[in-house]
Design a protein around this motif. Structure first.
Motif, PDB file in Angstrom:
ATOM      1  N   ALA A 167     -10.799   4.542   3.599  1.00 21.87           N
ATOM      2  CA  ALA A 167     -11.415   3.323   4.110  1.00 21.87           C
ATOM      3  C   ALA A 167     -11.711   2.428   2.916  1.00 21.87           C
ATOM      4  N   ARG A 198     -13.391   2.032   8.540  1.00 24.30           N
ATOM      5  CA  ARG A 198     -12.647   3.095   9.213  1.00 24.30           C
ATOM      6  C   ARG A 198     -11.552   3.659   8.301  1.00 24.30           C
ATOM      7  N   LEU A 251     -10.924  -3.459   5.143  1.00 25.01           N
ATOM      8  CA  LEU A 251     -11.851  -4.439   5.698  1.00 25.01           C
ATOM      9  C   LEU A 251     -12.230  -5.404   4.593  1.00 25.01           C
ATOM     10  N   GLU A 307      -7.981   1.867   7.046  1.00 22.27           N
ATOM     11  CA  GLU A 307      -8.047   0.419   7.192  1.00 22.27           C
ATOM     12  C   GLU A 307      -8.612  -0.253   5.944  1.00 22.27           C
ATOM     13  N   ARG A 332      -3.946  -1.469   0.078  1.00 24.71           N
ATOM     14  CA  ARG A 332      -3.158  -1.116   1.255  1.00 24.71           C
ATOM     15  C   ARG A 332      -2.608   0.301   1.131  1.00 24.71           C
ATOM     16  N   ASP A 343      -6.749  -5.385   7.367  1.00 23.92           N
ATOM     17  CA  ASP A 343      -6.607  -5.092   8.787  1.00 23.92           C
ATOM     18  C   ASP A 343      -7.647  -5.856   9.592  1.00 23.92           C
ATOM     19  N   ARG A 344      -8.858  -5.946   9.014  1.00 21.48           N
ATOM     20  CA  ARG A 344      -9.942  -6.682   9.655  1.00 21.48           C
ATOM     21  C   ARG A 344     -10.654  -7.526   8.606  1.00 21.48           C
ATOM     22  N   GLY A 365      -8.703   6.286  11.623  1.00 20.47           N
ATOM     23  CA  GLY A 365      -9.382   5.501  12.637  1.00 20.47           C
ATOM     24  C   GLY A 365     -10.841   5.839  12.806  1.00 20.47           C
ATOM     25  N   ALA A 425      -5.374   2.746   1.887  1.00 22.30           N
ATOM     26  CA  ALA A 425      -5.615   2.800   3.330  1.00 22.30           C
ATOM     27  C   ALA A 425      -4.519   3.585   4.033  1.00 22.30           C
TER      28      ALA A 425
END
Length: 277
Positions: A209, A47, A52, A50, A201, A225-226, A20, A204
């Motif tokens: 990151a 992050r 992105l 995650e 994935r 995730d984002r 995170g 992550a």
């Protein structure tokens, strides 16, 4: 003691960022190429733990932002921080321990066999206390990208899709906590597109990151995730795929009418162009 030795040589070994936590941060980055503004105050936060996804139309600045975050492209203004420090304060050797970059195209001037190309990803760790991971890292990366079967073939003899997977294996073998991947699925068939995003994935989930430039909005919706949607050198909107990928926004950004609806089984947003009858 070994850490002190490498610090004295200008190479500080990395400490992992907690899940995170920000591994890379870009703030208000501006870049000009050929006198033309390409990034106009763009920013992102990558992050630990995650994926992105950077999406947007051609020319929006996705690859340029990725290169700026990698510290491969100097920004005219703004700031990029990697692992808590301004990127220019890291030496090239220190950066190579902290971030791994997959460019859009992979070329080599010499006929190296596949395994040797993947092993190049371990070069930053030579002489460190993690050099003994080389064999395992190379084998794991080749298995993850399904290139083990042609480890001895010359890189130049591979198809475009095979080269793309070998290039990704080199990046994975580097075992940096920040992965910056520019269109890693562009040359791949359906099976290997899914494979690459599953690898993202998995990395992550292991605490890395991952920032990945994608044109396939379906892949971004399913695996990120984002999602950050770029438009005219800025991030127009950023957030969870379900919140960001709306038909109104995407129709405006891409200048192409689309419909967005949830997959009937998974609920993942599906983006479908509106076509004439």
């Amino acid at each position: 003691m070994i850490r002190s030795f490498f610090a004295a040589r200008g190479r500080t070994l990395p400490e992992p960022v907690a899940p995170g936590g920000p591994v890379a941060v870009a703030e208000d980055v501006r870049v000009r190429l050929g006198g033309r503004p390409v990034l106009d105050g763009a920013g992102l936060t990558a992050r630990a733990g995650e994926v992105l996804a950077l999406v947007g139309p051609n020319g929006a600045g996705k690859s340029t932002l990725l290169a700026a975050v990698a510290a491969d492209l100097p920004a005219e203004s703004g700031e990029v921080r990697i692992c808590g420090r301004p990127a220019p304060e890291w030496t090239a050797a220190e950066l190579a321990l902290r971030r791994a970059v997959l460019p859009q195209s992979a070329t080599l001037s010499f006929p190296f066999p596949v395994e040797d190309v993947v092993r190049m990803g371990r070069a930053p760790w030579a002489g460190t206390d993690r050099a003994d991971e080389d064999e395992e890292a190379v084998a794991d990366a080749m298995a993850a990208t399904e290139v083990t079967g042609f480890a001895g073939r010359p890189f130049a003899a591979l198809s475009g899709g095979e080269r793309a997977r070998v290039a990704l294996a080199r990046v994975l073998a580097q075992r940096a906590q920040l992965l910056l991947l520019d269109e890693p699925t562009a040359a791949l068939d359906l099976r290997h597109q899914e494979l690459v995003l599953r690898v993202c994935r998995a990395r992550a989930a292991a605490g890395d990151a991952v920032v990945v430039v994608l044109h396939d909005l379906g892949l971004a919706a399913a695996y990120a995730d984002r999602v950050a949607v770029l438009r005219r050198g800025r991030v127009a909107v950023e957030g969870a795929p379900g919140a960001v990928l709306s038909d109104g926004l995407l129709s405006e950004v891409y200048r192409q009418p689309v419909e967005v609806f949830p997959h009937p089984r998974t609920g993942v947003p599906l983006v479908v162009p509106v076509r004439g009858a």
